[in-house]
Enzyme design. Sequence first.
Site, PDB file in Angstrom:
ATOM      1  N   GLN A 313       0.830  -1.203   0.000  1.00 58.94           N
ATOM      2  CA  GLN A 313       0.000   0.000   0.000  1.00 58.94           C
ATOM      3  C   GLN A 313       0.865   1.253   0.000  1.00 58.94           C
ATOM      4  O   GLN A 313       0.546   2.249  -0.647  1.00 58.94           O
ATOM      5  CB  GLN A 313      -0.924  -0.005   1.218  1.00 58.94           C
ATOM      6  CG  GLN A 313      -1.682   1.293   1.469  1.00 58.94           C
ATOM      7  CD  GLN A 313      -2.674   1.633   0.369  1.00 58.94           C
ATOM      8  OE1 GLN A 313      -3.066   0.748  -0.383  1.00 58.94           O
ATOM      9  NE2 GLN A 313      -3.070   2.888   0.271  1.00 58.94           N
ATOM     10  N   GLU A 314       1.974   1.213   0.718  1.00 52.05           N
ATOM     11  CA  GLU A 314       2.828   2.391   0.845  1.00 52.05           C
ATOM     12  C   GLU A 314       3.653   2.663  -0.410  1.00 52.05           C
ATOM     13  O   GLU A 314       3.762   3.805  -0.852  1.00 52.05           O
ATOM     14  CB  GLU A 314       3.766   2.226   2.049  1.00 52.05           C
ATOM     15  CG  GLU A 314       3.075   2.191   3.406  1.00 52.05           C
ATOM     16  CD  GLU A 314       2.645   3.569   3.870  1.00 52.05           C
ATOM     17  OE1 GLU A 314       2.327   4.427   3.029  1.00 52.05           O
ATOM     18  OE2 GLU A 314       2.622   3.795   5.090  1.00 52.05           O
TER      19      GLU A 314
END
Length: 496
Positions: A313-314
């Site tokens: 996600q990051e």
Amino acid sequence: MFFRPDFRPRCAKWLIATGLFLMLGACVEKPTTLERVKEDGVLRMITRNSPATYFQDRNGETGFEYELVKRFADDLGVELKIETADNLDDLFDQMNKPGGPVLGAAGLIETPKRKQQARFSHSYLEVTPQVVYRNGQSRPTDPGDLVGKRIVVLKGSAHAEQLAALKAQNPGLEYEESDAVEVVDLLRMVDEGQIDLTLVDSNELAMNQVYFPNVRVAFDLGEAREQRWVVAPGEDNSLLNEINAYLDKVEKNGTLQRLKDRYYGHVDVLGYVGAYTFAQHLQERLPKYEKHFQTSAKKEQVDWRLLAAIGYQESMWQPAVTSKTGVRGLMMLTQNTAQAMGVTNRLDARQSIQGGAKYFAYVKDQLDDSIKEPDRTWLALASYNIGSGHLEDARKLAQNEGLNPDKWLDVKKMLPRLAQKKWYSKTRYGYARGGEPVHFVANIRRYYDILTWVTQPQLEGSQVADGNLHVPGVDKTQPPAPPAPASGSSPDKPAL
């Protein structure tokens, strides 16, 4: 003259006593089904082995149906014993055998045929039957378009009954029923072009579609229908009445909605592009960093797949990225957070993963003891993204609205309010982009679901690192996949 004792009075008394004993025995009622379950201390349940019902991962048994039934067994104070059916016909056959399972929980729809095989409980989940096809092929728009197509459905399913009814109106309609496949297999067959169409329920499609990027919904076939549990027709009403009371209770107290949110509240966040991209990255990027995720996760007592989901996600597992706000590296750490976690080089993947794992464990540990799993993990993710102060503001808003500040389902409703002056002006920490952590958590939950599913068949070692990755039905196309991350770490993430 000999004396002959008269045994008749004595025999008469014996016969009367025997008769009374037999009459009393006849009056003793045999235990009800519910009493028998409680006396045995075991609730025998039969289900299907699928992501939407029941399966086992590295953490043990899981699945929406499993959790709902497990809570029922806990309420009864008995052990849950699970059996899996080879197919739907087998499920009903096993339940109708003497001494068979007393409860069936497998996403079952009440139909005229099935009402002869079992008795149905109150409903607990509404689903819609959907016709699905392969992207790039001609899209059917109504039942008439099904004529001339190769269609396969589960043998003995409610979908097969639907198609049988349609065939009466469309004589040219042909379809096959298979008892050798599950929903995942049918979707794979559509995805790979082995068949033209299949019919599945909306909840199972939503949960599995990410694994099959080419599968599309053609149209809904009929109205929404309700899933129910079943008990064998020969049983008395005691267990069924208890089941209905339980289902009514969990509906009223919010437990059912929380389970729905846990299993289905985040499954629709993925699109085709995101699915395709994640599929590629799962095979091409993750193997380089999987050992780092596993090592750091073990040290901080975090599931490595959750840590990997955060990393995707990051940064989409890219160790050298830098955002316009200055966060850097695979886990997108701020300078202050990196220093606090002992990270000297944010662009070093191993250090970044170690720092992210340590920071997440710290954030989770700071939450109130009243917050229990799984909500503790979801709220920790939100805090990781937006900062503990803003999370507390949202929890207080939830409490003020009569909601539960310890439940993610309630707190996520309040987080977007932190971007509205009407609400943030009343909070301690003020404005925040409250919608971001909602998407952040939803995406991570989906990535985590996929990683859990693709690793669960092999309990030792790694399928990813060993090059043996098997995403159900995607090996010839692409693996699972959620959308590209909406954003990196929030600038509102606090430094320690």
